[in-house]
Design a protein around this motif. Structure first.
Motif, PDB file in Angstrom:
ATOM      1  N   ILE A 168       0.862  -1.185   0.000  1.00  0.00           N
ATOM      2  CA  ILE A 168       0.000   0.000   0.000  1.00  0.00           C
ATOM      3  C   ILE A 168       0.899   1.237   0.000  1.00  0.00           C
ATOM      4  O   ILE A 168       1.753   1.386   0.879  1.00  0.00           O
ATOM      5  N   LYS A 192       0.978   7.310   1.008  1.00  0.00           N
ATOM      6  CA  LYS A 192      -0.121   8.258   1.126  1.00  0.00           C
ATOM      7  C   LYS A 192      -1.433   7.559   1.452  1.00  0.00           C
ATOM      8  O   LYS A 192      -2.180   7.975   2.339  1.00  0.00           O
ATOM      9  N   GLU A 193      -1.702   6.455   0.743  1.00  0.00           N
ATOM     10  CA  GLU A 193      -2.925   5.690   0.982  1.00  0.00           C
ATOM     11  C   GLU A 193      -2.879   4.992   2.348  1.00  0.00           C
ATOM     12  O   GLU A 193      -3.898   4.856   3.020  1.00  0.00           O
ATOM     13  N   ALA A 210      -3.768   7.513   4.936  1.00  0.00           N
ATOM     14  CA  ALA A 210      -5.212   7.771   4.896  1.00  0.00           C
ATOM     15  C   ALA A 210      -5.994   6.621   5.518  1.00  0.00           C
ATOM     16  O   ALA A 210      -6.985   6.834   6.226  1.00  0.00           O
ATOM     17  N   LEU A 211      -5.560   5.400   5.275  1.00  0.00           N
ATOM     18  CA  LEU A 211      -6.239   4.234   5.832  1.00  0.00           C
ATOM     19  C   LEU A 211      -6.191   4.249   7.356  1.00  0.00           C
ATOM     20  O   LEU A 211      -7.187   3.965   8.027  1.00  0.00           O
ATOM     21  N   TYR A 235      -8.609   6.877   8.541  1.00  0.00           N
ATOM     22  CA  TYR A 235      -9.984   6.380   8.448  1.00  0.00           C
ATOM     23  C   TYR A 235     -10.310   5.492   9.641  1.00  0.00           C
ATOM     24  O   TYR A 235     -11.370   5.620  10.262  1.00  0.00           O
ATOM     25  N   ALA A 247     -12.294  11.518   2.655  1.00  0.00           N
ATOM     26  CA  ALA A 247     -11.332  11.117   1.625  1.00  0.00           C
ATOM     27  C   ALA A 247     -10.780  12.338   0.898  1.00  0.00           C
ATOM     28  O   ALA A 247      -9.576  12.426   0.622  1.00  0.00           O
ATOM     29  N   VAL A 251      -7.129  11.474  -0.987  1.00  0.00           N
ATOM     30  CA  VAL A 251      -7.015  10.132  -1.574  1.00  0.00           C
ATOM     31  C   VAL A 251      -8.390   9.657  -2.024  1.00  0.00           C
ATOM     32  O   VAL A 251      -9.433  10.212  -1.670  1.00  0.00           O
ATOM     33  N   ARG A 252      -8.374   8.591  -2.805  1.00  0.00           N
ATOM     34  CA  ARG A 252      -9.594   7.884  -3.176  1.00  0.00           C
ATOM     35  C   ARG A 252      -9.456   6.448  -2.701  1.00  0.00           C
ATOM     36  O   ARG A 252      -8.526   5.732  -3.114  1.00  0.00           O
ATOM     37  N   LEU A 253     -10.357   6.052  -1.807  1.00  0.00           N
ATOM     38  CA  LEU A 253     -10.280   4.689  -1.262  1.00  0.00           C
ATOM     39  C   LEU A 253     -11.454   3.887  -1.770  1.00  0.00           C
ATOM     40  O   LEU A 253     -12.580   4.379  -1.865  1.00  0.00           O
TER      41      LEU A 253
END
Length: 438
Positions: free
Chosen positions: A392, A395-396, A399-400, A403, A427, A432-434
């Protein structure tokens, strides 16, 4: 002339434009005297120690809009929860927009404060409820009491449940160089009634706007109120939100506050438990950056025994942003068997971000279960490394983790479409886009 002097001098012109026989005329007159005596709060006051209004007071706000401004639905559609059908009460620069609103008489009153204040049929209700729990000691609340003439009036009769949620949306068009808005909401849920409300304040241009809002909520015996505040405004918009809630036996009131935007936001949330077997819930998620400032002030006053309160606020602060959390729980001597929980957890994404947190307990009973706590830290580097080791991107992965940090606040949102909308806003704030929803 400073802003305080301008407001006091403008009050006479404002009162000349309304009916002096109106039942709230004396209330307004007393309120402006209180504001004149107190003025705007300063950092010398403990409750405002970390939030300064000096910059806002230097702006030359228009007190009254010069003209009514029209908006097309297509231009503001994205700000409504259009995935589901809702009742809508919409204001444009403080003026009610019948074109954008959708109200009903389906056994409930969903209308305007101006109607409630001026129609004889509402006089008895106004005499019982209006300005009864709004603080007479808070200068900004008294300022709103003096000037407010419009907002949402919602009355849910006994045993009634509206067919759909209610949206209260305030738009600022920016046609004024700078505008001061003072909406007032009065919400009454009678015995065994239920309702869901979503409130939003939204600027449409980069012109300065300051909103000083007051909401009074009365939850009668065994009623159920869900209130959602979505705060995602531009960085030229400031909001001072004062909410006062009176609860009776067996009532359940939940307030969720999602703070993602605005220059300065101050949320004053006050619960008064005037009965037994009451449940009060306050939850919030704050994600801000740049030089944004968010200040959450909460009060839960346990007045009677056998009640519960739950507070859970999560904050993520980046760049030069500043956060404040000041939560107070008061348990009176008679309020035995109280169960009160308060938690404030914060992540500082930037070394320049700041959080000031102050949980407080004042307990005068001896048979209670009360807890409070706060944490301030950064993302877990080991957890971040673990996610990156599984392919992963950093950046993601960050963000995870964020979240997951906010998840237990979001899981109690009872409108699925709103939950999806908040997920998307989070998001976007994280950049980011999850491919999943919480």
């Amino acid at each position: 002339m400073d802003l305080k002097e301008k407001l006091v001098s403008s009050f006479l012109a404002f009162e000349n434009g309304v009916d002096v026989d109106n039942p709230v005329h004396d209330i307004r007159t007393e309120a402006i005297k209180n504001f004149e005596a107190k003025g705007f709060p300063t950092k010398k006051e403990e409750a405002w120690k970390y939030t300064s209004l000096n910059t806002l007071q230097k702006i030359d706000y228009s007190i009254f809009p010069k003209k009514e401004n029209m908006l097309e639905y297509r231009d503001v559609k994205k700000y409504f929860l259009h995935e589901i059908d809702t009742f809508k009460i919409v204001f444009v620069d403080g003026v009610y927009s019948s074109f954008l609103s959708e109200t009903t008489h389906d056994g409930v009153d969903v209308c305007l404060m101006s109607s409630a204040l001026n129609k004889p049929m509402y006089k008895q209700i106004i005499d019982v409820y209006f300005n009864k729990i709004a603080s007479k000691d808070d200068s900004l609340t008294t300022l709103n009491t003096a000037f407010s003439k419009e907002g949402a009036y919602i009355y849910i009769p006994k045993n009634k449940i509206p067919k759909k949620p209610i949206e209260i949306v305030h738009f600022s068009t920016g046609n004024e160089a700078a505008l001061l808005l003072q909406p007032r909401n009065l919400i009454i849920a009678e015995e065994n009634a239920e309702l869901q409300i979503i409130e939003r304040h939204q600027s449409l241009t980069a012109n300065e706007v300051l909103t000083n809002s007051v909401t009074e909520i009365y939850a009668a015996k065994n009623s159920n109120v869900d209130y959602y505040k979505v705060q995602n405004d531009l960085t030229t918009a400031s909001l001072i939100d004062n909410t006062y809630i009176d609860q009776k036996d067996g009532s359940v009131v939940k307030v969720h506050t999602f703070s993602f935007g605005g220059k300065l936001t101050r949320n004053n949330l006050n619960f008064y438990q005037n009965g037994e077997r009451i449940d009060s819930t306050m939850k919030g998620v704050t994600i801000i950056e740049e030089k944004q400032h968010i200040d959450h002030h909460t009060l839960v006053h346990h007045i009677q025994p056998n009640c519960e309160s739950h507070q859970d606020y999560k904050g993520i602060y980046g760049e030069n942003s500043t956060g404040v959390f000041n939560g107070k729980i008061i348990v009176d001597k008679i309020a035995q068997k109280t169960n009160a929980f308060q938690q404030n957890n914060n992540i500082l994404v930037s070394d320049k971000a700041t959080i000031n947190t102050k949980p407080q307990l004042e307990i005068f009973a001896d048979d209670v279960k009360c807890s409070h706590g706060c944490t301030i830290g950064q993302l877990d580097e080991e957890a971040l490394f673990y996610l990156q080791s599984r392919g992963i991107p950093k950046k993601e992965a960050r963000a995870l983790l964020m979240y997951a940090f906010a998840n237990n606040v979001l899981e109690s949102v009872r409108i699925p479409e709103l939950k999806v909308r908040i997920n998307k806003l989070i998001a976007n704030k994280l950049g980011v886009r999850l491919g999943f929803d919480l």
